[in-house]
Design an enzyme around this catalytic site. Structure first.
Site, PDB file in Angstrom:
ATOM      1  N   PRO A   9       0.783  -1.229   0.000  1.00 15.65           N
ATOM      2  CA  PRO A   9       0.000   0.000   0.000  1.00 15.65           C
ATOM      3  C   PRO A   9       0.820   1.288   0.000  1.00 15.65           C
ATOM      4  CG  PRO A   9      -0.177  -1.141   2.104  1.00 15.65           C
ATOM      5  CD  PRO A   9       0.489  -2.085   1.146  1.00 15.65           C
ATOM      6  N   ASN A  10       0.347   2.221  -0.802  1.00 16.55           N
ATOM      7  CA  ASN A  10       0.869   3.591  -0.909  1.00 16.55           C
ATOM      8  C   ASN A  10       2.161   3.694  -1.708  1.00 16.55           C
ATOM      9  OD1 ASN A  10      -1.224   4.925   0.605  1.00 16.55           O
ATOM     10  ND2 ASN A  10      -0.388   3.874   2.381  1.00 16.55           N
ATOM     11  N   ARG A  17       5.010  12.556  -2.202  1.00 18.05           N
ATOM     12  CA  ARG A  17       5.286  13.159  -0.882  1.00 18.05           C
ATOM     13  C   ARG A  17       6.434  12.421  -0.210  1.00 18.05           C
ATOM     14  NH1 ARG A  17       1.444  16.461  -0.941  1.00 18.05           N
ATOM     15  NH2 ARG A  17      -0.741  15.917  -1.031  1.00 18.05           N
ATOM     16  N   TYR A  22      11.546   8.528   1.029  1.00  9.83           N
ATOM     17  CA  TYR A  22      11.389   7.495  -0.004  1.00  9.83           C
ATOM     18  C   TYR A  22      12.022   7.863  -1.348  1.00  9.83           C
ATOM     19  CZ  TYR A  22       8.045   5.788   3.420  1.00  9.83           C
ATOM     20  OH  TYR A  22       7.466   5.333   4.577  1.00  9.83           O
ATOM     21  N   ASN A  73       7.909  -5.883  -1.098  1.00 11.80           N
ATOM     22  CA  ASN A  73       7.896  -4.753  -0.176  1.00 11.80           C
ATOM     23  C   ASN A  73       6.452  -4.638   0.307  1.00 11.80           C
ATOM     24  OD1 ASN A  73       7.839  -2.387   1.226  1.00 11.80           O
ATOM     25  ND2 ASN A  73       9.019  -1.211  -0.272  1.00 11.80           N
ATOM     26  N   ALA A  76       3.254  -0.882   4.631  1.00 13.50           N
ATOM     27  CA  ALA A  76       2.753  -0.846   6.015  1.00 13.50           C
ATOM     28  C   ALA A  76       2.292  -2.220   6.510  1.00 13.50           C
ATOM     29  CB  ALA A  76       1.613   0.158   6.127  1.00 13.50           C
ATOM     30  N   HIS A  79       4.257  -4.518   9.072  1.00 13.48           N
ATOM     31  CA  HIS A  79       4.230  -4.393  10.528  1.00 13.48           C
ATOM     32  C   HIS A  79       2.944  -4.939  11.156  1.00 13.48           C
ATOM     33  CE1 HIS A  79       7.499  -1.938   9.217  1.00 13.48           C
ATOM     34  NE2 HIS A  79       6.680  -1.048   8.662  1.00 13.48           N
ATOM     35  N   GLU A  97      12.511  -9.745   1.400  1.00 10.66           N
ATOM     36  CA  GLU A  97      11.742  -8.543   1.743  1.00 10.66           C
ATOM     37  C   GLU A  97      12.613  -7.317   1.523  1.00 10.66           C
ATOM     38  OE1 GLU A  97       9.316  -8.587   5.414  1.00 10.66           O
ATOM     39  OE2 GLU A  97      10.392  -6.748   5.930  1.00 10.66           O
ATOM     40  N   SER A 101      13.275   2.550   2.735  1.00  8.68           N
ATOM     41  CA  SER A 101      13.857   3.275   3.864  1.00  8.68           C
ATOM     42  C   SER A 101      14.485   2.284   4.844  1.00  8.68           C
ATOM     43  CB  SER A 101      12.770   4.095   4.575  1.00  8.68           C
ATOM     44  OG  SER A 101      11.805   3.228   5.150  1.00  8.68           O
ATOM     45  N   ARG A 106      13.641   3.900  12.235  1.00 12.47           N
ATOM     46  CA  ARG A 106      12.402   4.684  12.279  1.00 12.47           C
ATOM     47  C   ARG A 106      11.577   4.357  13.538  1.00 12.47           C
ATOM     48  NH1 ARG A 106       9.694   4.719   6.513  1.00 12.47           N
ATOM     49  NH2 ARG A 106       8.535   6.407   7.548  1.00 12.47           N
ATOM     50  N   ARG A 110       7.552   0.277  13.464  1.00 14.91           N
ATOM     51  CA  ARG A 110       8.124  -0.296  12.226  1.00 14.91           C
ATOM     52  C   ARG A 110       9.210  -1.334  12.530  1.00 14.91           C
ATOM     53  NH1 ARG A 110       5.975   3.239   8.162  1.00 14.91           N
ATOM     54  NH2 ARG A 110       5.741   5.317   9.050  1.00 14.91           N
TER      55      ARG A 110
HETATM   56  O1  CA2 Z   1      10.614   1.818   3.386  1.00 13.70           O
HETATM   57  C1  CA2 Z   1       9.735   1.143   2.830  1.00 13.70           C
HETATM   58  O2  CA2 Z   1       9.871   0.675   1.691  1.00 13.70           O
HETATM   59  C2  CA2 Z   1       8.397   0.927   3.534  1.00 13.70           C
HETATM   60  O3  CA2 Z   1       7.953  -0.392   3.225  1.00 13.70           O
HETATM   61  C3  CA2 Z   1       7.443   1.968   2.964  1.00 13.70           C
HETATM   62  C4  CA2 Z   1       6.063   1.986   3.622  1.00 13.70           C
HETATM   63  C5  CA2 Z   1       6.190   2.026   5.148  1.00 13.70           C
HETATM   64  O4  CA2 Z   1       4.916   1.889   5.739  1.00 13.70           O
HETATM   65  C6  CA2 Z   1       7.118   0.929   5.689  1.00 13.70           C
HETATM   66  O5  CA2 Z   1       7.230   1.066   7.090  1.00 13.70           O
HETATM   67  C7  CA2 Z   1       8.500   1.032   5.053  1.00 13.70           C
HETATM   68  C8  CA2 Z   1       5.276   3.197   3.101  1.00 13.70           C
HETATM   69  C9  CA2 Z   1       4.954   3.086   1.612  1.00 13.70           C
HETATM   70  C10 CA2 Z   1       5.007   4.369   0.851  1.00 13.70           C
HETATM   71  O6  CA2 Z   1       4.390   5.455   1.532  1.00 13.70           O
HETATM   72  C11 CA2 Z   1       4.380   6.698   0.983  1.00 13.70           C
HETATM   73  C12 CA2 Z   1       3.991   7.709   1.828  1.00 13.70           C
HETATM   74  C13 CA2 Z   1       3.960   8.994   1.366  1.00 13.70           C
HETATM   75  C14 CA2 Z   1       4.308   9.286   0.043  1.00 13.70           C
HETATM   76  C15 CA2 Z   1       4.684   8.292  -0.800  1.00 13.70           C
HETATM   77  C16 CA2 Z   1       4.728   6.988  -0.333  1.00 13.70           C
END
Ligand code: CA2
Length: 146
Positions: A9-10, A17, A22, A73, A76, A79, A97, A101, A106, A110
């Site tokens: 997700p995301n 952002r 990232y 990957n 979120a 976790h 995996e 980041s 963090r 996480r």
């Molecule tokens: O560092 C990573 O690749 C994460 O898997 C990214 C996740 C985060 O929840 C993990 O703890 C670590 C977040 C995905 C991307 O989120 C964004 C947030 C804002 C703008 C763009 C992407």
């Protein structure tokens, strides 16, 4: 040799952002990067992204019989998701995996990864290069086992 590369997700929002965490590149750049690495390494690849836990579970299940390994990957869901851990255990494919980041530096929430319990390795903090490292690691691992 065929790999599934799954993103949670995301990650489709990359570059929009939080570039300090990232990076400034987009999800489409990430997909291109992964495809280029796989083409160079003569690996067949399918790249997926979903914001939905169940879709990620379905995609992991569909790797069974259709892929030799998985790069994931889980974003979120890393976790929180015992469902993704169980799906990885069910298909029992070599999996790495990846996190863009360095999750170890963090927030406390996480610091746990459920999927990592079914993975050969967790790679973190290398940005897009982490996916390359994961693909090369799986290639090396599979060369010994296929
Ligand atoms: O560092 C990573 O690749 C994460 O898997 C990214 C996740 C985060 O929840 C993990 O703890 C670590 C977040 C995905 C991307 O989120 C964004 C947030 C804002 C703008 C763009 C992407």
């Amino acid at each position: 040799m065929k790999l599934f590369v799954l993103n949670g997700p995301n990650l489709n929002m990359l570059g929009i952002r939080e570039p300090d965490i990232y990076g400034a590149q987009t999800y489409s750049d990430l997909e291109k990067f992964v495809r280029n690495v796989c083409e160079r390494e003569d690996i067949e690849v399918e790249v997926f992204q979903s914001n939905h836990e169940g879709v990620l579970v379905d995609t992991i299940q569909s790797a069974y019989g259709n892929a030799d390994g998985i790069v994931i990957n889980p974003a979120a869901y890393t976790h929180t998701s015992v469902a993704i851990l169980d799906a990885l255990k069910a298909v029992a494919l070599p999996t790495v995996e990846v996190h863009l980041s360095d999750v170890s530096q963090r927030e406390d929430f996480r610091q746990i990864s459920y999927p990592a319990m079914a993975c050969l390795e967790q790679i973190k903090g290398l940005g897009f290069q982490g996916y390359e490292k994961a693909i090369l690691l799986l290639k090396e691992h599979l060369a010994k086992t296929i």
